[in-house]
Write a protein that holds these residues in place. Structure first.
Motif, short mmCIF file in Angstrom:
data_model
loop_
_atom_site.label_atom_id
_atom_site.label_comp_id
_atom_site.label_asym_id
_atom_site.label_seq_id
_atom_site.Cartn_x
_atom_site.Cartn_y
_atom_site.Cartn_z
N TYR A 1 0.85 -1.21 0.00
CA TYR A 1 0.00 0.00 0.00
C TYR A 1 0.88 1.25 0.00
N ALA A 2 1.92 1.26 0.84
CA ALA A 2 2.81 2.42 0.91
C ALA A 2 3.53 2.64 -0.41
N ALA A 3 3.99 1.55 -1.04
CA ALA A 3 4.71 1.67 -2.31
C ALA A 3 3.85 2.23 -3.42
N ASP A 4 2.53 1.93 -3.39
CA ASP A 4 1.61 2.44 -4.41
C ASP A 4 1.10 3.85 -4.09
N ARG A 5 1.10 4.23 -2.82
CA ARG A 5 0.50 5.51 -2.45
C ARG A 5 1.52 6.64 -2.40
N TRP A 6 2.70 6.38 -1.85
CA TRP A 6 3.67 7.45 -1.63
C TRP A 6 4.90 7.28 -2.52
N PRO A 7 5.72 8.32 -2.67
CA PRO A 7 6.96 8.20 -3.45
C PRO A 7 7.83 7.07 -2.91
N ARG A 8 8.40 6.31 -3.82
CA ARG A 8 9.08 5.08 -3.41
C ARG A 8 10.48 5.32 -2.85
N LYS A 9 11.15 6.35 -3.32
CA LYS A 9 12.52 6.58 -2.84
C LYS A 9 12.57 6.83 -1.34
N PRO A 10 11.71 7.71 -0.77
CA PRO A 10 11.77 7.91 0.68
C PRO A 10 11.50 6.63 1.47
N ILE A 11 10.67 5.72 0.93
CA ILE A 11 10.40 4.47 1.64
C ILE A 11 11.65 3.61 1.68
N VAL A 12 12.35 3.50 0.54
CA VAL A 12 13.58 2.69 0.49
C VAL A 12 14.65 3.30 1.40
N ILE A 13 14.82 4.61 1.31
CA ILE A 13 15.82 5.29 2.16
C ILE A 13 15.45 5.16 3.63
N GLY A 14 14.18 5.34 3.94
CA GLY A 14 13.72 5.21 5.32
C GLY A 14 13.96 3.82 5.88
N ALA A 15 13.75 2.79 5.04
CA ALA A 15 13.99 1.42 5.49
C ALA A 15 15.46 1.19 5.80
N PHE B 1 9.61 -3.58 3.69
CA PHE B 1 9.26 -2.32 3.02
C PHE B 1 10.25 -2.02 1.89
N SER B 2 11.55 -2.27 2.14
CA SER B 2 12.56 -2.01 1.11
C SER B 2 12.39 -2.96 -0.07
N GLY B 3 12.19 -4.26 0.22
CA GLY B 3 12.09 -5.26 -0.84
C GLY B 3 10.88 -5.07 -1.73
N VAL B 4 9.70 -4.88 -1.10
CA VAL B 4 8.46 -4.70 -1.88
C VAL B 4 8.54 -3.42 -2.71
N THR B 5 9.06 -2.35 -2.12
CA THR B 5 9.15 -1.08 -2.83
C THR B 5 10.13 -1.16 -3.99
N PHE B 6 11.28 -1.79 -3.77
CA PHE B 6 12.24 -1.97 -4.86
C PHE B 6 11.65 -2.80 -5.99
N SER B 7 10.93 -3.88 -5.63
CA SER B 7 10.32 -4.74 -6.65
C SER B 7 9.33 -3.96 -7.49
N SER B 8 8.57 -3.07 -6.85
CA SER B 8 7.55 -2.31 -7.59
C SER B 8 8.17 -1.14 -8.36
N ALA B 9 9.45 -0.84 -8.12
CA ALA B 9 10.08 0.34 -8.75
C ALA B 9 11.03 -0.01 -9.88
N VAL B 10 11.22 -1.31 -10.16
CA VAL B 10 12.22 -1.70 -11.16
C VAL B 10 11.95 -1.06 -12.51
#
Length: 438
Positions: free
Chosen positions: A72-86, A124-133
């Motif tokens: 949900y977070a990866a689809d709703r918010w910018p993905r870079k801050p999620i990866v960096i935050g993780a 959070f890092s893995g799911v977000t990275f997968s969705s951002a490839v």
């Protein structure tokens, strides 16, 4: 100007390709060295398999529960801050455990709490990275990106236990924590240079992203499930992942049980056979990274899973046919090498297919569902097969699980599903209409 912009994008994509690979290699290597050391520490500290298993549960359970929220977070918010935050959370958790160790010494509650935090950050890092490839690299190099990702994890799987074994017992545990912190900081610096909107199709969709950002959590999850219902091929892949991970519990539990308890393979030789699995995955990843994209990934994955099923059944062969000790070690090493090769040919093409077929607006939730389904039955399968191996002959458990796995994949990837996944490959060459999938 447009051509120039495209050339700049391609150069940035090349940077992303190698930065992504380096980041994954460094962080995976650090994580596996830490896991190796902390596992030995727990066993030496307590002498209890239950304490060791509790640390595994603290790793698996948070991943399973947090994956939907990560999607949900990866689809709703910018993905870079999620990866960096993780990554920041990973460094902070390790720093906290290091502080506890220096002040009061390592304790099981502190280790368990750190494992939970690291597991959440990894999810959070893995799911977000997968969705951002598909936002990081151009479409033509998605398979290369996924292959290099698998390659980095295979290299870490081969090298980390060796490094951990050399260091453990000669350096203090605090040094392991510092090494993992340093690896996480380097990964953080590399990821901070990446543009997660380089090939962003969401931005091209105009107001669609803004509307999706306003969707509440429960409604967003429902819309993600509704989207999956319209994607029978993706649903088939998710069900295959669920069944494979559950039935492969027979292999995960039975392999160690048979080699160590039944066949009395020495620990150093057992480690060599397990290392062959990572070598096989590495070889396949290198091959996929330099060859053209697989044209029919679901067909290739179907065949690969059938090969994996036969390798699972092959573990039981020495229980039926007596083999000399050296021949047994060579046999199991070859078996694990084939298993690693087939695992690589299953995972990478399927992930490439999903990257291309799943809409950008739903990628986070779809990959989260895949992660949840893949992880959900692993603890149950491990416990169930552990119980079954105490009651029934190991060889018959493996053979029955092999038959069940082959039957399941033949049904879930039946011809009608294959035609849906690859209609352009199954259409007749004449002017007649293509067959309609059932």
């Amino acid at each position: 100007m447009a051509k120039l912009d495209q050339a700049v994008k391609l150069r940035r994509a090349t940077w992303h390709l190698w930065t992504f690979t380096a980041s994954k290699l460094i962080s995976s290597f650090g994580a596996q060295v830490y896991t190796f050391a902390i596992s030995f520490y727990i066993l030496q500290l307590t002498g209890s398999a239950a304490s060791f298993a509790m640390n595994l549960i603290c790793s698996i359970l948070p991943r399973t529960l947090a994956a939907p929220f990560a999607g949900y977070a990866a689809d709703r918010w910018p993905r870079k801050p999620i990866v960096i935050g993780a990554q920041v959370l990973t460094v902070a958790a390790l720093g906290g455990l290091l502080g506890v160790s220096l002040l009061a010494g390592l304790s099981l509650p502190a280790i368990y709490a750190t494992t939970v935090v690291l597991s959440l950050a990894s999810t959070f890092s893995g799911v977000t990275f997968s969705s951002a490839v598909t936002s990081l690299v151009d479409e033509e190099r998605i398979q290369k990106a996924m292959s290099l990702n698998q390659m980095s994890m295979s290299i870490a799987a081969i090298g980390a236990p060796a490094a951990g074994g050399l260091l453990y017992g000669t350096v203090p545990m605090n040094l392991f924590l510092l090494l993992y912190m340093a690896a996480s900081l380097i990964a953080l610096l590399l990821e901070s240079t990446m543009n997660f909107r380089l090939f962003n199709r969401k931005a091209e969709a105009g107001g669609q992203e803004e509307e999706a950002a306003k969707e509440p959590l429960l409604r967003s999850m429902r819309s993600g499930l509704a989207y999956l219902k319209t994607q029978p091929v993706i649903m088939a892949v998710i069900w295959i992942a669920l069944i494979v991970n559950f039935l492969f519990g027979a292999f995960q539990v039975g392999y160690s049980f048979i080699l160590i308890e039944k066949l009395k393979i020495a620990p150093e030789h057992f480690g060599l056979t397990e290392g062959a699995l990572a070598v096989g995955m590495l070889i396949m990843s290198i091959w996929l990274s330099v060859r053209k994209e697989v044209k029919r990934p679901l067909v290739v994955a179907k065949r690969g899973i059938i090969v994996m099923a036969f390798t699972m059944g092959g573990v039981a062969l020495p229980l039926f046919i007596g083999l000399p000790y050296v021949a047994m070690v060579i046999f199991f090493g070859a078996l694990m090498l084939v298993s690693g090769l087939s695992s690589g040919i299953v995972n990478t093409p399927i992930m490439v297919m999903m990257q291309k077929q799943v809409d950008d607006d739903f990628k986070g939730r779809v990959f989260a569902v895949l992660e949840t389904m893949a992880m959900a039955l692993m603890p149950l399968g491990t416990v169930l097969y552990g119980f079954l191996y105490d009651l029934f002959p190991a060889e018959w458990i493996l053979l029955s699980s092999t038959i069940a796995l082959i039957g399941a994949v033949l049904w879930l990837a039946r011809p009608s599903v294959i035609r849906r996944a690859h209609p352009e490959r199954t259409a007749p060459q004449t002017g007649a209409a293509a067959p309609v999938a059932q």
